[in-house]
Design an enzyme around this catalytic site. Structure first.
Site, PDB file in Angstrom:
ATOM      1  N   MET A  47      -4.084  -7.962   4.307  1.00  0.00           N
ATOM      2  CA  MET A  47      -4.214  -6.798   5.175  1.00  0.00           C
ATOM      3  C   MET A  47      -5.520  -6.833   5.953  1.00  0.00           C
ATOM      4  O   MET A  47      -5.562  -6.520   7.148  1.00  0.00           O
ATOM      5  CB  MET A  47      -4.122  -5.516   4.348  1.00  0.00           C
ATOM      6  CG  MET A  47      -4.274  -4.237   5.163  1.00  0.00           C
ATOM      7  SD  MET A  47      -2.876  -3.910   6.253  1.00  0.00           S
ATOM      8  CE  MET A  47      -1.809  -3.018   5.115  1.00  0.00           C
ATOM      9  N   CYS A  50       0.814  -1.211   0.000  1.00  0.00           N
ATOM     10  CA  CYS A  50       0.000   0.000   0.000  1.00  0.00           C
ATOM     11  C   CYS A  50       0.847   1.261   0.000  1.00  0.00           C
ATOM     12  O   CYS A  50       0.343   2.349  -0.295  1.00  0.00           O
ATOM     13  CB  CYS A  50      -0.943   0.006   1.204  1.00  0.00           C
ATOM     14  SG  CYS A  50      -0.104  -0.095   2.800  1.00  0.00           S
ATOM     15  N   ASN A  51       2.143   1.140   0.323  1.00  0.00           N
ATOM     16  CA  ASN A  51       2.960   2.358   0.333  1.00  0.00           C
ATOM     17  C   ASN A  51       4.303   2.202  -0.376  1.00  0.00           C
ATOM     18  O   ASN A  51       5.219   2.986  -0.127  1.00  0.00           O
ATOM     19  CB  ASN A  51       3.176   2.862   1.771  1.00  0.00           C
ATOM     20  CG  ASN A  51       3.724   1.792   2.686  1.00  0.00           C
ATOM     21  OD1 ASN A  51       4.426   0.882   2.242  1.00  0.00           O
ATOM     22  ND2 ASN A  51       3.405   1.886   3.963  1.00  0.00           N
TER      23      ASN A  51
END
Length: 454
Positions: free
Chosen positions: A199, A50-51
């Site tokens: 997640m 996600c990052n």
């Protein structure tokens, strides 16, 4: 070793760019296939979270490799190369190894020390193995990264430097609330988890441990949501009541939930600002919304809805910038440095192994040839005499080769030792094709072995 990594992360790019550049699973597969089809790359795998989005490859040309990998990232992310380039970073050879090992230890995470990245590295390796794009170098590298990350967590207190992204996100709701910690804040609340991937599973488990009374799991594939709910309901667990619903029921569940965590692979919004506004209408308690998806699941306009509080990747990035660093970080950095040196030495030593094997094969062929010639000249030798002579010749050859081959492996493992393999081939006039054949055999053996380890 000609390892190259080109990527972008929360440290190099704003969340808005990361969100646009996010790669869906099928896009990741196509990116790897196209990378291998490109001339500079012999193997590749992608680490997409996600990052961060990072493309790892074994290339034969540095500048051509950087240009090709950058272009491929732009093409598959949908962000123009000119726009993407200012946010890209490049690491090569030992620096690339150092970067991945640091990532595996949580040193490069948004929340320092979080352990979820290990699962994501494992997934990246598994994808490369499934698509046959990860060869010996990347198999060795990612397997070692997993071991280094586990070592950092077991030998140091890096876990105290930060938490999982889920726990850190939930912690943002606690600030200014009546509770003093996440467990106090979460106790007795009803939670809605949207998505059933890794997640979302982590979020559900974290919520269960924090003391929520009920968890509803919503997913486009109901069977996956039911599997996650079944795991949460297993005997001897946290005691939370969990059940699964289809995505069409999210609107109704939203009105009942106290906290919502969303992390799907959807390319569009899962919850609009209007959905949130409808859910909070008439509520007495605020609705906590944690969006961990990239691109986002929940409309950013939900920030402005009275009675709701939205924490997303962008706000997490801002909050984590002031997170304290633990003293254990220095110890982890020392571990990373030692492991990078050890990995480099092992790779350099492995580079000369096929040449050493080819040399010993040539020596064995010479022994066989000479023994056959001796038998032709002395046909009256009995079996015992013949065996003794053969063994003697082999011992002489082994003793002559032992010291130089051991020493050349030691020298080759040191920085700048790559030229010893070439010197050995030249001195003994070894057939390059024989060395290449040994390398191919080693690669096939390593490939089979590594595929069974993830």
């Amino acid at each position: 070793m000609s390892l190259l990594v080109v990527g972008l992360s929360h440290r190099s790019a704003p969340v808005s760019v990361l969100e646009r550049a996010a790669l869906a699973p099928d896009t990741q597969a196509k990116l790897l296939q196209d990378t291998l089809a490109a001339e500079p790359a012999a193997e590749a795998t992608v680490l997409a979270t996600c990052n961060r989005i990072e493309l790892y490859a074994d290339v034969d040309k540095f500048h051509a490799g950087v240009a090709e990998l950058s272009t491929l990232l732009a093409q598959h992310s949908g962000v123009g190369l000119d726009e993407l380039t200012p946010y890209l970073y490049v690491h090569y050879e030992d620096r690339a190894v150092h970067h991945l090992f640091s990532v595996a230890c949580g040193l490069d995470s948004m929340v320092v020390g979080e352990g979820q990245i290990l699962g994501q590295i494992k997934d990246a390796l598994a994808l490369g193995q499934e698509l046959h794009t990860a060869g010996r170098l990347l198999n060795d590298l990612f397997q070692q990264a997993l071991r280094v990350g586990k070592r950092a967590h077991s030998e140091t207190g890096i876990d105290r430097a930060g938490q999982s992204l889920v726990t850190f996100g939930l912690g943002q709701f606690v600030d200014g609330a009546d509770g003093t910690d996440v467990d106090t804040w979460a106790k007795g609340k009803k939670a809605l988890v949207i998505g059933a991937g890794s997640m979302s599973s982590l979020a559900a488990a974290t919520l269960a441990r924090s003391g929520v009374s009920e968890i509803v799991v919503a997913n486009r594939t109901l069977a996956r949501a039911e599997r996650l709910a079944a795991i949460l309901n297993e005997p001897g667990g946290t005691g939370v009541a969990a059940h699964a619903v289809e995505m069409v029921a999210v609107g109704d569940e939203l009105t009942r939930a106290d906290v919502v965590v969303s992390c799907t692979g959807a390319t569009g919004l899962v919850l609009t600002a209007e959905d949130v506004e409808t859910a909070v209408r008439g509520r007495r308690t605020p609705l906590a919304l944690l969006d961990l998806a990239m691109p986002r699941d929940i409309d950013a306009a939900a920030h402005r809805v009275p009675g709701a509080r939205l924490i997303d990747i962008e706000s997490l990035a801002e909050a984590s910038a002031d997170a304290p660093m633990a003293a254990d970080v220095d110890q982890v950095r020392a571990i990373v440095s030692d492991e990078v040196a050890a990995f480099g030495a092992a790779q350099r030593a492995a580079h000369i192994t096929p040449t050493v094997v080819a040399l010993r094969t040539m020596a064995a062929d010479v022994v066989t040839s000479e023994v056959a010639r001796l038998e032709g000249r002395l046909p009256d030798l009995d079996d015992k005499q013949r065996a003794e002579i053969t063994q003697t010749v082999r011992r002489v050859v082994d003793k002559l080769l032992h010291a130089p081959t051991v020493r050349v492996k030691q020298l080759a493992s040191e920085p700048g030792g790559a030229g010893y393999a070439d010197a050995l081939r030249t001195l003994f006039d070894l057939d390059p094709e024989t060395v290449a054949a040994v390398s191919r055999a080693d690669l096939n053996d390593a490939d089979v072995k590594n595929r069974g380890r993830v």
